[in-house]
Design an enzyme around this catalytic site. Structure first.
Site, short mmCIF file in Angstrom:
data_model
loop_
_atom_site.label_atom_id
_atom_site.label_comp_id
_atom_site.label_asym_id
_atom_site.label_seq_id
_atom_site.Cartn_x
_atom_site.Cartn_y
_atom_site.Cartn_z
CG HIS A 123 -2.07 -1.19 1.34
ND1 HIS A 123 -2.37 -1.97 2.21
CD2 HIS A 123 -2.54 -1.59 0.25
CE1 HIS A 123 -3.12 -3.00 2.15
NE2 HIS A 123 -3.46 -2.62 0.74
N GLY A 124 0.57 2.19 -1.02
CA GLY A 124 1.51 3.42 -1.32
C GLY A 124 1.86 4.02 0.17
CD GLU A 126 -0.68 -0.10 4.82
OE1 GLU A 126 0.08 -1.10 4.76
OE2 GLU A 126 -1.89 0.07 4.94
CG ASN A 184 -3.32 -7.31 0.39
OD1 ASN A 184 -2.74 -8.45 -0.01
ND2 ASN A 184 -3.69 -7.30 1.75
NE ARG A 185 -8.76 -5.45 0.67
CZ ARG A 185 -7.75 -5.29 1.41
NH1 ARG A 185 -6.53 -5.52 0.98
NH2 ARG A 185 -7.92 -4.80 2.74
CG HIS A 224 0.44 -4.77 4.83
ND1 HIS A 224 -0.41 -4.39 3.72
CD2 HIS A 224 0.93 -5.99 4.43
CE1 HIS A 224 -0.42 -5.38 3.07
NE2 HIS A 224 0.53 -6.43 3.35
CE1 TYR A 284 -9.87 -5.39 7.13
CE2 TYR A 284 -8.89 -5.62 9.15
CZ TYR A 284 -8.86 -5.01 7.95
OH TYR A 284 -7.76 -4.48 7.42
CD GLU A 306 -1.58 -4.80 8.90
OE1 GLU A 306 -0.97 -3.59 8.94
OE2 GLU A 306 -2.32 -5.12 8.09
#
Length: 492
Positions: A123-124, A126, A184-185, A224, A284, A306
């Site tokens: 993710h840009g 992060e 990531n999706r 992440h 989640y 994370e």
């Protein structure tokens, strides 16, 4: 309309519902699950960092730009060329190369060793992972002749480091890539085939998919930000509910996640996540995630890490974050050769390596051996007894029981061809060994039909004579290189 169709339409409608960004949730990706049912059936959302502040120039200060990161990677390649190579797996939407650092005592060569990959900046917004991965590469280069853990990784693992998967998102100061897609999706998903259209993949996603197919990775981790926890599959559940949804290797994944968490400065002390680890779907659910795809389609055991409560911390905090995560990153990579079972699978007829599969009874998952060396590396939770089966079409399967302790076990298989398929197997094995293309085959035919034919005939007779002599002696298995961390060596 059938009940199954109604259910799918309902879930797909949920997937299209807009939502806020979360550490693992998407901004506007149609394949994230922005909302879910709570225990009472109501709709709830997870917002790890609501109302994110705009990323200012001051926040960028101290972080490497994409250009500076590329220069750092190339400088590392020159400084540590004896144990590394630098290569690109493709380009981003805006044509930024996706540079990878491979670290090994024999970089770029095929060895009977496991491969591990780290991926940062999926993710840009992060960016901590891209900074820590450069720290990791430099630390290994500086310490591999001084530190036993560094030596273990360099000599016994092929470590691949992709500091940034999403350079465009970093430059744009946002989560998604240049097309505003959450990477990531963007991977094919086991539960929602609507996400399986390859032509719709982003270039960064396609680059990762091709890379995984080519390299035969044993395990992996993506870095992440926005929370502090080691996340493991499955990331989604079949009915889109928040629930523990275990993959076949749930015990092994929990072990891997715990290796990272308990080596971390404070991750295992989490009050939100017991032991600092979590099943993705229980936290989640998300869909189209990279870690599930790696496990299903790449034979690669991947964690989503994370590593920072704050997505974009001040650069002055990077040295502290590096120290908090350093031992975790090293121990996770080294765990590939410190436990589990490792070995080669060969044919009893000539000792040729076989790309056979290895299965553990009771676990619905197969690990494949490589085509070139026939080596396999099966991560397993320690202190358990397992029945291991090696199989390949045309050969008789073999199985044995092993007790995996805190040290790795070396387990080789010699498979015997089925008698009725002996001639067919000769052709199959030759296809694995010979890598000549059509042109080379034509040259070979011309050679055999030319002036060298007589010499070739004499050579064939000589080889046949040796073969007759060899049949009178017992086949001796060539013992493969044993890793220094292996406790014992077994041949089945």
């Amino acid at each position: 309309m059938e009940l199954g169709s109604l259910r799918f339409a309902f879930v797909f409608a949920l997937l299209l519902w807009p939502s806020s960004a979360a550490a693992r949730g998407g901004d506007r990706s149609p394949f994230s699950l922005p909302r879910r049912m709570d225990e009472d059936g109501g709709m709830i959302s997870r917002h790890l960092l609501e109302n994110l502040p705009q990323i200012t120039d001051d926040m960028l200060s101290g972080y490497m730009s994409n250009f500076e990161l590329e220069m750092a990677i190339k400088e590392f390649g020159q400084r540590c060329s004896n144990i590394s190579r630098v290569y690109s797996i493709g380009k981003s939407v805006n044509s930024v190369p996706l540079w990878v650092i491979e670290i090994s005592d024999k970089p770029g060569e095929d060895e009977a060793e496991p491969s591990f990959k780290f991926i940062g900046n999926v993710h840009g917004d992060e960016p901590v992972g891209r900074e820590l991965l450069i720290h990791l590469a430099n630390w290994l280069c500086d310490n591999y002749m001084k530190d036993s853990l560094a030596m273990t990784i360099v000599k016994n693992v092929h470590l691949h480091i992709l500091p940034t998967m999403n350079p465009d998102g970093f430059a744009l100061r946002r989560r998604g890539n240049a097309n505003n897609v959450d990477l990531n999706r963007d991977f094919p998903d086991q539960f929602y085939p609507v996400n399986d259209m390859l032509e719709l993949r982003q270039p960064e996603t396609r680059a990762i998919m091709s890379w995984v197919k080519e390299q035969h990775f044993t395990a992996s981790a993506s870095l992440h930000g926005g929370a502090l926890v080691a996340n493991y599959p499955w990331d989604g559940s079949e009915d889109a509910r928040k629930e523990y949804y275990a993959c076949p290797d749930d015990r092994t994944f929990r072990y891997m996640a715990s290796v990272y968490s308990h080596s971390h400065y404070n991750m295992s002390l989490s009050k939100e996540f017991e032991g600092g680890i979590t099943n993705g779907a229980l936290w989640y659910p998300i869909y189209g995630g990279m870690q599930d795809w790696n496990y299903i389609h790449g034979g690669c055991f991947e964690l989503t890490l994370e590593i920072s409560d704050v997505k974009w911390p001040k650069s002055t905090e990077l040295p502290i974050l590096w120290e908090y995560n350093r031992l975790s990153m090293l121990n996770l990579a080294a765990s590939l050769v410190k436990t589990g079972i490792h070995g080669r699978i060969l044919s009893s007829k000539g000792g040729h390596p076989l790309p056979a599969s290895v299965k553990v009874e009771g676990i619905d998952y197969r690990v494949n051996a490589t085509r070139t060396l026939g080596d396999y590396h099966r991560i397993l939770a320690p202190m358990e007894r397992y029945e291991v089966v090696a199989s390949m079409p045309g050969f008789q399967s073999k199985s044995t029981r092993v007790f995996v302790e805190d040290e790795a076990t070396s387990l080789d298989f010699v498979l015997v061809p089925e008698e009725e398929n002996s001639q067919k197997l000769d052709k199959i094995i030759s296809n694995y060994i010979c890598r000549c293309d059509g042109k080379d085959k034509l040259v070979l035919v011309e050679f055999l039909t030319g002036t060298h034919f007589e010499i070739y005939l004499i050579f064939i007779i000589f080889i046949f004579f040796l073969y007759l002599l060899k049949r009178k002696t017992k086949f001796k298995f060539l013992k493969h290189r044993q890793l220094p961390t292996h406790k014992r060596h077994n041949v089945v």
